[in-house]
Motif scaffolding. Sequence first.
Motif, PDB file in Angstrom:
ATOM      1  N   GLY A  92      36.802  35.102-114.108  1.00  0.00           N
ATOM      2  CA  GLY A  92      36.241  33.961-114.628  1.00  0.00           C
ATOM      3  C   GLY A  92      35.847  32.632-113.608  1.00  0.00           C
ATOM      4  N   THR A  93      36.727  32.772-112.422  1.00  0.00           N
ATOM      5  CA  THR A  93      36.808  31.878-111.479  1.00  0.00           C
ATOM      6  C   THR A  93      36.668  32.651-110.118  1.00  0.00           C
ATOM      7  OG1 THR A  93      38.891  31.543-111.516  1.00  0.00           O
ATOM      8  CG2 THR A  93      37.539  29.596-112.678  1.00  0.00           C
ATOM      9  N   PHE A  94      36.207  32.079-108.907  1.00  0.00           N
ATOM     10  CA  PHE A  94      35.982  32.933-107.767  1.00  0.00           C
ATOM     11  C   PHE A  94      36.916  33.564-107.500  1.00  0.00           C
ATOM     12  CE2 PHE A  94      35.266  33.974-103.561  1.00  0.00           C
ATOM     13  CZ  PHE A  94      34.017  34.565-103.489  1.00  0.00           C
ATOM     14  N   TYR A  95      38.279  32.567-107.387  1.00  0.00           N
ATOM     15  CA  TYR A  95      39.480  32.914-107.248  1.00  0.00           C
ATOM     16  C   TYR A  95      40.485  33.014-108.276  1.00  0.00           C
ATOM     17  CZ  TYR A  95      38.360  32.969-102.215  1.00  0.00           C
ATOM     18  OH  TYR A  95      37.764  33.298-100.985  1.00  0.00           O
ATOM     19  N   ALA A  96      41.340  33.721-109.003  1.00  0.00           N
ATOM     20  CA  ALA A  96      42.148  33.323-109.936  1.00  0.00           C
ATOM     21  C   ALA A  96      42.996  32.191-109.659  1.00  0.00           C
ATOM     22  CB  ALA A  96      42.871  34.543-110.340  1.00  0.00           C
ATOM     23  N   SER A  97      43.417  31.795-108.479  1.00  0.00           N
ATOM     24  CA  SER A  97      44.156  30.653-108.150  1.00  0.00           C
ATOM     25  C   SER A  97      43.462  29.284-108.518  1.00  0.00           C
ATOM     26  CB  SER A  97      44.604  30.743-106.735  1.00  0.00           C
ATOM     27  OG  SER A  97      43.483  31.063-106.100  1.00  0.00           O
ATOM     28  N   GLU A  98      42.304  29.466-108.519  1.00  0.00           N
ATOM     29  CA  GLU A  98      41.517  28.215-108.933  1.00  0.00           C
ATOM     30  C   GLU A  98      41.876  27.692-110.241  1.00  0.00           C
ATOM     31  OE1 GLU A  98      37.410  28.341-108.017  1.00  0.00           O
ATOM     32  OE2 GLU A  98      37.761  29.676-106.391  1.00  0.00           O
ATOM     33  N   ALA A  99      41.767  28.527-111.117  1.00  0.00           N
ATOM     34  CA  ALA A  99      42.317  28.484-112.514  1.00  0.00           C
ATOM     35  C   ALA A  99      43.661  27.760-112.796  1.00  0.00           C
ATOM     36  CB  ALA A  99      42.074  29.581-113.417  1.00  0.00           C
ATOM     37  N   TYR A 100      44.433  28.394-112.077  1.00  0.00           N
ATOM     38  CA  TYR A 100      45.977  27.927-111.911  1.00  0.00           C
ATOM     39  C   TYR A 100      46.282  26.537-111.407  1.00  0.00           C
ATOM     40  CZ  TYR A 100      47.498  32.361-113.971  1.00  0.00           C
ATOM     41  OH  TYR A 100      47.663  33.429-114.902  1.00  0.00           O
ATOM     42  N   GLY A 101      45.381  26.183-110.449  1.00  0.00           N
ATOM     43  CA  GLY A 101      45.469  24.763-109.969  1.00  0.00           C
ATOM     44  C   GLY A 101      46.153  24.877-108.911  1.00  0.00           C
ATOM     45  N   ILE A 102      46.432  26.046-108.095  1.00  0.00           N
ATOM     46  CA  ILE A 102      47.198  26.136-106.761  1.00  0.00           C
ATOM     47  C   ILE A 102      46.402  26.428-105.720  1.00  0.00           C
ATOM     48  CG2 ILE A 102      49.401  26.744-107.940  1.00  0.00           C
ATOM     49  CD1 ILE A 102      48.675  29.596-107.103  1.00  0.00           C
ATOM     50  N   GLU A 103      46.690  26.236-104.444  1.00  0.00           N
ATOM     51  CA  GLU A 103      46.046  26.556-103.345  1.00  0.00           C
ATOM     52  C   GLU A 103      47.137  27.410-102.430  1.00  0.00           C
ATOM     53  OE1 GLU A 103      44.016  24.181 -99.577  1.00  0.00           O
ATOM     54  OE2 GLU A 103      43.469  23.703-101.576  1.00  0.00           O
TER      55      GLU A 103
END
Length: 384
Positions: A216-227
């Motif tokens: 649902g976001t381009f990277y799953a990490s975006e939804a988790y708020g991490i880089e």
Amino acid sequence: MTYLFPNYSRKPIEFIKGEKNHLFDKNGKKYLDFTSGIGVMNLGYDHPLINQALQKQAAEIWHTPNLYENSLQEEAAKLLAGEQDYLAYFCNSGAEANEAAIKLARKATGRSKIITFEQSFHGRTFGAMSATGQAAIHRGFYPLLPEFVYVPFNSMEMLKRELDQHTAAVMLELIQGEGGVIPAEEEWIKELAEICEKNGSLLIVDEVQTGIGRTGTFYASEAYGIEPDIITLAKGLGNGFPVGAMLGKGKYADVFQAGSHGSTFGGNKLGMAVAGKVVELVRNPEFLAEADKKGTAAIESLKNKLADNSVVVDVRGKGLMIGIQLTDSQLVGEALEQLEQKGIMVLKAGTTVLRLLPPLTITETELSEGIEIICQVLEELAYV
């Protein structure tokens, strides 16, 4: 007679055509695809713009070695980075991307220990297999590469115990795919990212299955708020064309100097033409919002319809990466068989989970149709 090694457990079905979100076998039977070729065909089959990109490049030049500049690699890398400070290394598969990540982490930190998680899956080449926390995948291939440590997923106790001055990286999937569609807990991930940074250990997020819009976001990490320090990609990146990528933060540019790593076919012109078009199409905010909306609705619908089903333990996932956990593995096999007969293709994950990975392009009508048939089959199994 076959001239192939029997290293795959193959069903007696051969698909010869794909059209949008459907597959057709050689007997002409039509199937609604809830597998996307194991999370690959995120944009469905026979997509005209992707076909056009591939055909245009095929008419010009297929391959040049990485001894020369490649503007298509530059364009695809820029699209993958978006607004973040990432550099790309292109390869041919998820396992290769993870091999590159392991090498970059060890070389960047000067450390060798890598922590991964029980029930994880990172590939079947030696480094990626050694990173995979599943004994069944290791069996017959010992000794594995040294200094890989497996700890429980979504738990801090052993992770904190193992994270030390020798730890180059912590490597994980934000949703364990092959392990059973098990999402990471958001607070756990944020704490994990913090302790990695404090310890000087890199955070590697394997987005081979969760990336390119799947959750649902381009990277799953975006939804988790991490880089993450490193992201690995494949599957949906090529929509069926073999292509993988490792993204690493720009500060590690000096680590991968000439000769540090490479691939003859990695970043070839055909793959880059396709990947660039895929990323352009998927990274559209409206497209991602629609995929997320469909995934949320699908999970909610399944939870409601299966709430009282005696053979269903749990429904979980994010976006269009969904797991339905059943009470035993035999039921999973029976469900797969019955769904196949009814023209719905789904997958297994772990030993007791039905895994749903429909194309992100699936329509709401098709999604509802598939969910209705899945629930019908599981209702029938509950009363056997």
